[in-house]
Design a protein around this motif. Structure first.
Motif, PDB file in Angstrom:
ATOM      1  N   UNK A  20       0.842  -1.182   0.000  1.00 35.00           N
ATOM      2  CA  UNK A  20       0.000   0.000   0.000  1.00 35.00           C
ATOM      3  C   UNK A  20       0.882   1.239   0.000  1.00 35.00           C
ATOM      4  N   UNK A  21       0.380   2.287  -0.624  1.00 32.23           N
ATOM      5  CA  UNK A  21       1.087   3.559  -0.572  1.00 32.23           C
ATOM      6  C   UNK A  21       0.864   4.163   0.808  1.00 32.23           C
ATOM      7  N   UNK A  22       1.902   4.673   1.410  1.00 34.17           N
ATOM      8  CA  UNK A  22       1.819   5.249   2.737  1.00 34.17           C
ATOM      9  C   UNK A  22       1.156   6.614   2.660  1.00 34.17           C
ATOM     10  N   UNK A  23       0.121   6.879   3.486  1.00 38.35           N
ATOM     11  CA  UNK A  23      -0.490   8.211   3.489  1.00 38.35           C
ATOM     12  C   UNK A  23       0.562   9.281   3.778  1.00 38.35           C
ATOM     13  N   UNK A  24       0.441  10.466   3.150  1.00 40.71           N
ATOM     14  CA  UNK A  24       1.450  11.518   3.333  1.00 40.71           C
ATOM     15  C   UNK A  24       1.714  11.874   4.793  1.00 40.71           C
ATOM     16  N   UNK A  25       0.676  11.865   5.635  1.00 48.87           N
ATOM     17  CA  UNK A  25       0.856  12.188   7.052  1.00 48.87           C
ATOM     18  C   UNK A  25       1.816  11.209   7.711  1.00 48.87           C
ATOM     19  N   UNK A  26       1.679   9.925   7.359  1.00 48.68           N
ATOM     20  CA  UNK A  26       2.558   8.920   7.944  1.00 48.68           C
ATOM     21  C   UNK A  26       3.954   8.974   7.345  1.00 48.68           C
ATOM     22  N   UNK A  27       4.052   9.323   6.080  1.00 48.26           N
ATOM     23  CA  UNK A  27       5.370   9.459   5.458  1.00 48.26           C
ATOM     24  C   UNK A  27       6.176  10.541   6.180  1.00 48.26           C
ATOM     25  N   UNK A  28       5.533  11.637   6.535  1.00 48.38           N
ATOM     26  CA  UNK A  28       6.209  12.721   7.267  1.00 48.38           C
ATOM     27  C   UNK A  28       6.622  12.269   8.660  1.00 48.38           C
ATOM     28  N   UNK A  29       5.714  11.560   9.339  1.00 44.54           N
ATOM     29  CA  UNK A  29       6.022  11.062  10.684  1.00 44.54           C
ATOM     30  C   UNK A  29       7.179  10.073  10.624  1.00 44.54           C
ATOM     31  N   UNK A  30       7.175   9.196   9.614  1.00 40.36           N
ATOM     32  CA  UNK A  30       8.256   8.217   9.480  1.00 40.36           C
ATOM     33  C   UNK A  30       9.586   8.905   9.197  1.00 40.36           C
ATOM     34  N   UNK A  47      -5.895  11.514  17.844  1.00 42.16           N
ATOM     35  CA  UNK A  47      -6.755  12.180  16.856  1.00 42.16           C
ATOM     36  C   UNK A  47      -6.263  11.930  15.429  1.00 42.16           C
ATOM     37  N   UNK A  48      -4.946  12.000  15.220  1.00 46.84           N
ATOM     38  CA  UNK A  48      -4.392  11.693  13.895  1.00 46.84           C
ATOM     39  C   UNK A  48      -4.682  10.238  13.527  1.00 46.84           C
ATOM     40  N   UNK A  49      -4.534   9.352  14.510  1.00 48.93           N
ATOM     41  CA  UNK A  49      -4.766   7.927  14.272  1.00 48.93           C
ATOM     42  C   UNK A  49      -6.205   7.686  13.826  1.00 48.93           C
ATOM     43  N   UNK A  50      -7.162   8.264  14.542  1.00 52.38           N
ATOM     44  CA  UNK A  50      -8.566   8.046  14.193  1.00 52.38           C
ATOM     45  C   UNK A  50      -8.879   8.592  12.797  1.00 52.38           C
ATOM     46  N   UNK A  51      -8.347   9.760  12.478  1.00 53.12           N
ATOM     47  CA  UNK A  51      -8.576  10.343  11.148  1.00 53.12           C
ATOM     48  C   UNK A  51      -8.056   9.406  10.061  1.00 53.12           C
ATOM     49  N   UNK A  52      -6.883   8.820  10.275  1.00 53.27           N
ATOM     50  CA  UNK A  52      -6.314   7.904   9.283  1.00 53.27           C
ATOM     51  C   UNK A  52      -7.066   6.580   9.222  1.00 53.27           C
ATOM     52  N   UNK A  53      -7.499   6.071  10.353  1.00 52.95           N
ATOM     53  CA  UNK A  53      -8.264   4.826  10.371  1.00 52.95           C
ATOM     54  C   UNK A  53      -9.540   5.001   9.557  1.00 52.95           C
ATOM     55  N   UNK A  54     -10.164   6.151   9.683  1.00 54.41           N
ATOM     56  CA  UNK A  54     -11.409   6.407   8.957  1.00 54.41           C
ATOM     57  C   UNK A  54     -11.218   6.424   7.442  1.00 54.41           C
ATOM     58  N   UNK A  55     -10.015   6.698   6.965  1.00 57.93           N
ATOM     59  CA  UNK A  55      -9.761   6.701   5.523  1.00 57.93           C
ATOM     60  C   UNK A  55      -9.653   5.281   4.970  1.00 57.93           C
ATOM     61  N   UNK A  56      -9.428   4.310   5.846  1.00 61.66           N
ATOM     62  CA  UNK A  56      -9.250   2.934   5.410  1.00 61.66           C
ATOM     63  C   UNK A  56      -7.854   2.639   4.877  1.00 61.66           C
ATOM     64  N   UNK A 102      -2.605 -10.962  10.839  1.00 61.72           N
ATOM     65  CA  UNK A 102      -3.807 -10.105  10.890  1.00 61.72           C
ATOM     66  C   UNK A 102      -3.706  -8.938   9.910  1.00 61.72           C
ATOM     67  N   UNK A 103      -2.489  -8.428   9.708  1.00 65.63           N
ATOM     68  CA  UNK A 103      -2.305  -7.308   8.787  1.00 65.63           C
ATOM     69  C   UNK A 103      -2.378  -7.764   7.334  1.00 65.63           C
ATOM     70  N   UNK A 104      -1.989  -8.987   7.094  1.00 63.52           N
ATOM     71  CA  UNK A 104      -1.990  -9.503   5.731  1.00 63.52           C
ATOM     72  C   UNK A 104      -0.702  -9.210   4.981  1.00 63.52           C
ATOM     73  N   UNK A 105       0.369  -8.892   5.700  1.00 65.43           N
ATOM     74  CA  UNK A 105       1.657  -8.662   5.054  1.00 65.43           C
ATOM     75  C   UNK A 105       2.569  -7.787   5.883  1.00 65.43           C
ATOM     76  N   UNK A 106       3.826  -7.712   5.463  1.00 61.30           N
ATOM     77  CA  UNK A 106       4.850  -6.955   6.181  1.00 61.30           C
ATOM     78  C   UNK A 106       4.828  -5.457   5.890  1.00 61.30           C
ATOM     79  N   UNK A 107       4.163  -5.043   4.824  1.00 64.22           N
ATOM     80  CA  UNK A 107       4.223  -3.648   4.402  1.00 64.22           C
ATOM     81  C   UNK A 107       2.916  -2.882   4.612  1.00 64.22           C
ATOM     82  N   UNK A 108       1.989  -3.458   5.357  1.00 68.32           N
ATOM     83  CA  UNK A 108       0.693  -2.817   5.591  1.00 68.32           C
ATOM     84  C   UNK A 108       0.837  -1.801   6.729  1.00 68.32           C
ATOM     85  N   UNK A 109       0.445  -0.547   6.507  1.00 69.63           N
ATOM     86  CA  UNK A 109       0.537   0.458   7.573  1.00 69.63           C
ATOM     87  C   UNK A 109      -0.384   0.107   8.742  1.00 69.63           C
ATOM     88  N   UNK A 110       0.204   0.053   9.929  1.00 67.96           N
ATOM     89  CA  UNK A 110      -0.555  -0.284  11.131  1.00 67.96           C
ATOM     90  C   UNK A 110      -0.208   0.661  12.264  1.00 67.96           C
TER      91      UNK A 110
END
Length: 168
Positions: A20-30, A47-56, A102-110
């Protein structure tokens, strides 16, 4: 450091269909986590976590014990993989395997969530060392830090911020 180097390369579009492509917010945090030398992809506020979870685009994984989830509450539709079990908090030796499954792979953002953000940070570090590349810690946790009266949930944490949760 080698695991951090591999973590840094994932913000580019993924070559495999399963990535999956990493959301820009997480790319900055990483990027900041790498600069700070963190042993996992970084920390994110509730709050950031919930906003990102809602995007799927990310998965929320509760790493608390089953008992904590049942009696204290949990985020609806969050995944559960216990970092430790029982009242003695014995470390779950299958944690990384269960998480990857549970994630379905090593590269899934969690985003990993615990009571205060400490166990989830340790779990994020272990998962990253094992090759999971997009594992973030939810800062403050579900209940937050202890205050002067030795109580949680009075100054920070998922519930303090009024984010969705349920209790059995």
């Amino acid at each position: 450091m080698s695991s951090l180097s591999s973590v840094a390369t994932l913000s580019a579009p993924a070559p495999q269909a399963s990535q999956r492509e990493l959301p820009p917010e997480l790319a900055q945090i990483r990027a900041q986590a790498i600069a700070d030398g963190l042993p996992y992809a970084g920390g994110i506020t509730p709050k950031q976590a919930w906003a990102l979870v809602q995007t799927g685009k990310v998965l929320l994984v509760d790493v608390r014990t089953a008992e904590e989830r049942k009696f204290v509450g949990h985020v609806p539709d969050s995944l559960h993989v216990a970092w430790a079990t029982g009242t003695s908090l014995s470390r779950n030796p299958r944690f990384v395997r269960e998480l990857e499954s549970k994630l379905g792979g090593k590269d899934v953002p969690a985003l990993l969530l615990c009571r205060s953000g400490k166990r989830s940070a340790a779990a994020a570090e272990a998962a990253t060392k094992a090759g999971l590349s997009c594992i973030f810690n939810v800062l403050e946790g579900f209940e937050g830090e202890l205050d002067a009266a030795q109580q949680r949930g009075k100054a920070d944490g998922w519930r303090f911020h009024g984010l969705p949760w349920v209790q059995d």
